[in-house]
Design a protein around this motif. Sequence first.
Motif, short mmCIF file in Angstrom:
data_model
loop_
_atom_site.label_atom_id
_atom_site.label_comp_id
_atom_site.label_asym_id
_atom_site.label_seq_id
_atom_site.Cartn_x
_atom_site.Cartn_y
_atom_site.Cartn_z
N GLN A 120 -35.30 -7.64 -15.37
CA GLN A 120 -36.44 -7.13 -14.93
C GLN A 120 -37.49 -6.93 -15.79
N PHE A 121 -38.72 -7.34 -15.50
CA PHE A 121 -39.86 -7.12 -16.56
C PHE A 121 -41.00 -6.17 -15.75
N ILE A 135 -37.90 -10.82 -25.73
CA ILE A 135 -38.92 -11.56 -24.94
C ILE A 135 -39.20 -12.81 -26.09
N SER A 182 -43.32 0.64 -17.75
CA SER A 182 -44.39 0.27 -18.50
C SER A 182 -45.84 1.14 -17.77
N CYS A 216 -39.97 -0.28 -28.73
CA CYS A 216 -40.06 -1.85 -28.20
C CYS A 216 -39.54 -2.98 -29.25
N LEU A 257 -44.86 -4.65 -16.20
CA LEU A 257 -46.12 -5.14 -16.70
C LEU A 257 -47.28 -4.12 -16.20
N ILE A 292 -45.42 -3.08 -21.51
CA ILE A 292 -44.61 -3.69 -21.08
C ILE A 292 -43.16 -2.99 -21.15
N ASP A 293 -42.03 -3.16 -20.37
CA ASP A 293 -40.80 -2.58 -20.23
C ASP A 293 -39.83 -3.64 -19.95
N LEU A 294 -38.61 -3.47 -20.47
CA LEU A 294 -37.58 -4.56 -19.69
C LEU A 294 -36.48 -3.49 -19.25
N ASP A 345 -37.18 -4.88 -27.37
CA ASP A 345 -37.83 -5.46 -26.21
C ASP A 345 -38.47 -6.97 -26.74
N ILE A 348 -32.94 -10.74 -19.72
CA ILE A 348 -33.84 -9.90 -19.24
C ILE A 348 -33.78 -9.86 -17.55
N ALA A 405 -38.53 -1.19 -14.68
CA ALA A 405 -39.45 -1.62 -15.59
C ALA A 405 -40.88 -1.35 -15.14
#
Length: 589
Positions: free
Chosen positions: A65-66, A336, A419, A329, A68, A27-29, A332, A63, A415
């Motif tokens: 942008q997510f 979340i 990820s 993270c 995955l 994951i990344d934000l 992050d 947040i 993002a």
Amino acid sequence: MDVDKVSFYPLLLDLLTDISEAHFVAIDLELSGVPSKGAHSQGKPTLQQRYTETKEAAERYQILQFGLTCVEQDVANQKYILKPYNFDLSPVIAERGLDIERIFSYQSGAAEFLLKVGFDMARPYTHGVPYLSRLETREARDKHAKRQDKSALADIQIKPTELESLAFLERVRSEIRGWLASPTYEATNYVNIAPVGAEIVKDAEAPAELSRFEKRLVHQLVRAEFPDLVTVSKRGFVQIVRFDKEREDSIAAGRKRDSDERINRQKGFRWIIEALMGSDITRLDLRECARYPVTGEQIFADMDEFKSQFHRAHALMYRNPRVLVGHNCFLDFIYIYRTFIGPLPDTVEEYQRKLHSHWPTIVDTKYMSTHNCGDISPASSLEQIAEQLSEQKTPTIELAAEHSKYKDVEAFHEAGFDSYLTAGVAVRLSSKLEKAGQYVDVDANANDPSLNTWTLAGQNSRDDTPVEINPLTISDPSTSSVSSATAVAEDGFTPSVPGAKWKRRGDPTVAGTSGPDDSFKYDPKNLKHRYVPPPAGRVEDGMPGFGSDFWRVYGNRMRVFGTEEAVCVLDAGGSGEGSEEEGQGGVQV
């Protein structure tokens, strides 16, 4: 693959399938704001102070942008298949009638950075996928229930001096009594309360309508003085009908069903978060998935096939939280938690327990790359690590055919791309570190002070002086000119070799391994969540199996440079809660 508000539900079944089959999910934000560093008069802040700063930021910013990336371990073909997704998230409540207010803001520095890297600031609003947190979902349901409870409405108090209002009420009362006394009452199903003169409408004139205030007076009067009657609000007038319990129950059920459907549509991206936590997501309306992903129009679909695909994915995910991987993270996961799960605890210890109860295995690739780095923070950005590992030949990593956006394009600070990089780093770095790990002969080396860092025996041919090394620079034994060198570490770990035994001592960051009693046995079956054995076999020279001793060293630790502790260790205690707002995986949402 970019996913927006139109394509989200049409792609959701495939998304859930990819998550259910993933070996792990990276994951990344991208955020509208980050913590402002507090002024700490005495050296470095503590982990609690850093957590408090981040908590305050997560409560203020969003947040946007997510990213995955689902990573499939293809044992049959001895490779890892990466499936990156990029989601813009909308802070706007799109569904009407939920009575949810959401305040969102931007930090000037974060906005400047996002614009500098080419982030489209309008996309979250124009294309963003909706979402609701667990707390917002509960609030929407509570407000709907209160709206249906007419007795909870406060009455309007009419003063004796308000002659027009009193006259209006007397007219309404007279019309109702006249209808009830009419000889045709039994045959007449209703009476309409309309403005005076509403029956006389001239050409090109709009008919007169009751004001909202007048409508409320009618509802209040009937509720107080005519308990056997029911009011129905219409456009411009109020209709009064005889009470019918079966009809009223049917209307109430229909309104609740409509409210639940709107809430479930607005949940949007939270379906993904719940799936990652192993929650019960059977409330998902699969009819929403029967849409054309380009326009969002309803299409014909085989619902039996939809149900079959959904139930298979759900069976793999239910009560089995995914292994999540991020880079640096710590921040992050706080965002979340605040965005999708609920209010953040005040103490970092409680947060650690609750986060661990939702996701028993979290991996931070920054911690992996800087393990035992000393008190000087090394260069360890995601881009730098990915570049250092890019020439590593094994294990084989491929992009899935339908996820080819990043095949020839670098999109740093998007993002989805970050990820994707994180997933590749996790695979390659864990493989590299396991190759370097060796057993430590506890008896022979118990009093050897030199075994405090990673060392390469034989690196110095004259005196065999141990040399500190960075885990990222460990030579691949298959290509190294010093392949005869043996990697030794006081904090070494057991590679994934059948029959291998744990021989580890002295690392204070791993609970239960220091001190005279080294009898701690790590058993993933002891987790409160249901244990599901990994698929048979593994990719040769690939990642160590989750549940192996390797992840006891590198799992559930997040790097927090700049703090006294420098690392956040997740607590295995868990919160033991089970409500929708704070519960463990398996809760129906």
